[in-house]
Design a protein around this motif. Structure first.
Motif, PDB file in Angstrom:
ATOM      1  N   ARG A  75       0.958  -1.250  -0.068  1.00  0.00           N
ATOM      2  CA  ARG A  75      -0.090  -0.017  -0.046  1.00  0.00           C
ATOM      3  C   ARG A  75       0.884   1.447  -0.036  1.00  0.00           C
ATOM      4  N   GLU A 105      -6.424  -8.745  -3.969  1.00  0.00           N
ATOM      5  CA  GLU A 105      -6.445  -7.466  -3.188  1.00  0.00           C
ATOM      6  C   GLU A 105      -5.260  -6.494  -3.820  1.00  0.00           C
ATOM      7  N   ARG A 108      -6.743  -4.857  -6.876  1.00  0.00           N
ATOM      8  CA  ARG A 108      -7.929  -4.007  -6.502  1.00  0.00           C
ATOM      9  C   ARG A 108      -7.171  -2.660  -5.760  1.00  0.00           C
ATOM     10  N   TYR A 109      -6.520  -2.734  -4.931  1.00  0.00           N
ATOM     11  CA  TYR A 109      -5.782  -1.765  -4.162  1.00  0.00           C
ATOM     12  C   TYR A 109      -5.080  -0.650  -5.092  1.00  0.00           C
ATOM     13  N   LYS A 111      -5.736  -0.149  -8.599  1.00  0.00           N
ATOM     14  CA  LYS A 111      -6.649   0.341  -9.207  1.00  0.00           C
ATOM     15  C   LYS A 111      -7.433   1.250  -8.505  1.00  0.00           C
ATOM     16  N   GLN A 112      -7.890   1.050  -7.447  1.00  0.00           N
ATOM     17  CA  GLN A 112      -8.575   2.019  -6.449  1.00  0.00           C
ATOM     18  C   GLN A 112      -7.869   3.392  -6.210  1.00  0.00           C
ATOM     19  N   ARG A 113      -6.462   3.406  -6.056  1.00  0.00           N
ATOM     20  CA  ARG A 113      -5.820   4.415  -5.554  1.00  0.00           C
ATOM     21  C   ARG A 113      -5.384   5.159  -7.267  1.00  0.00           C
TER      22      ARG A 113
END
Length: 169
Positions: A75, A105, A108-109, A111-113
């Motif tokens: 992250r 995950e 996904r993280y 892409k979400q950022r």
């Protein structure tokens, strides 16, 4: 340094280490201490574990701890990439990404950022329908499956521990 023997690689590393201070002094003297621009692509080695033993891969010659990148560190790296405007992240290097149980995950993280393109290279041996659907749902943009052989015999003689038929399926 792929293709070099261990002895040649160690000799090259000694030369580079011996001259590292000189190179740094030259860079400082010429004002070359910062990159002109940020990279377009950042490669994050989510794991350096691998289920194959490819005859051409230097992974087993590396002297570093093997494991899976912690989600908090992942992250942090992705957050820094997003803050710098990095548009592409790859989640592979010397390991098989699908050995990372948190890979969906992590994708996904990213892409979400706001990472525009998230991709990877895989040996393809561990992809199931469920995992593939998870990657699609997470937003994975690109995947390359390494099938760099002219057929089953060559594939299985160079990519030890992998089944050609399983990867193709």
């Amino acid at each position: 340094m792929p293709g070099l023997s261990t002895r040649a690689r160690k000799a090259a590393e000694r030369v580079l280490l011996r001259h590292a201070r000189t190179v740094r002094k030259v860079m400082l003297a010429t004002g070359r201490t910062k990159a002109v621009r940020w990279p377009d692509i950042v490669q994050i080695e989510s794991t350096n574990l691998c289920n194959a033993k490819c005859v051409f891969c230097p992974r087993d010659d590396m002297y570093r701890r093997q494991g899976v990148m912690d989600m908090d560190l992942f992250r942090k790296v992705v957050d820094e990439c997003a803050a710098l405007g990095i548009t592409h992240v790859r989640v592979h290097n010397y390991g098989e990404p699908f050995l990372d149980r948190q890979l969906v995950e992590k994708v996904r993280y990213a892409k979400q950022r706001g990472i525009a393109e998230v991709g990877m290279i895989s040996n393809g041996s561990l992809i199931t329908e469920e995992i593939a659907q998870g990657m699609i749902d997470a937003g994975l943009d690109a995947i390359n499956i390494s099938v760099d052989a002219s057929g089953k015999e060559v594939f299985e003689s160079t990519r030890l521990n992998l089944s050609y038929d399983d990867v193709i399926r």
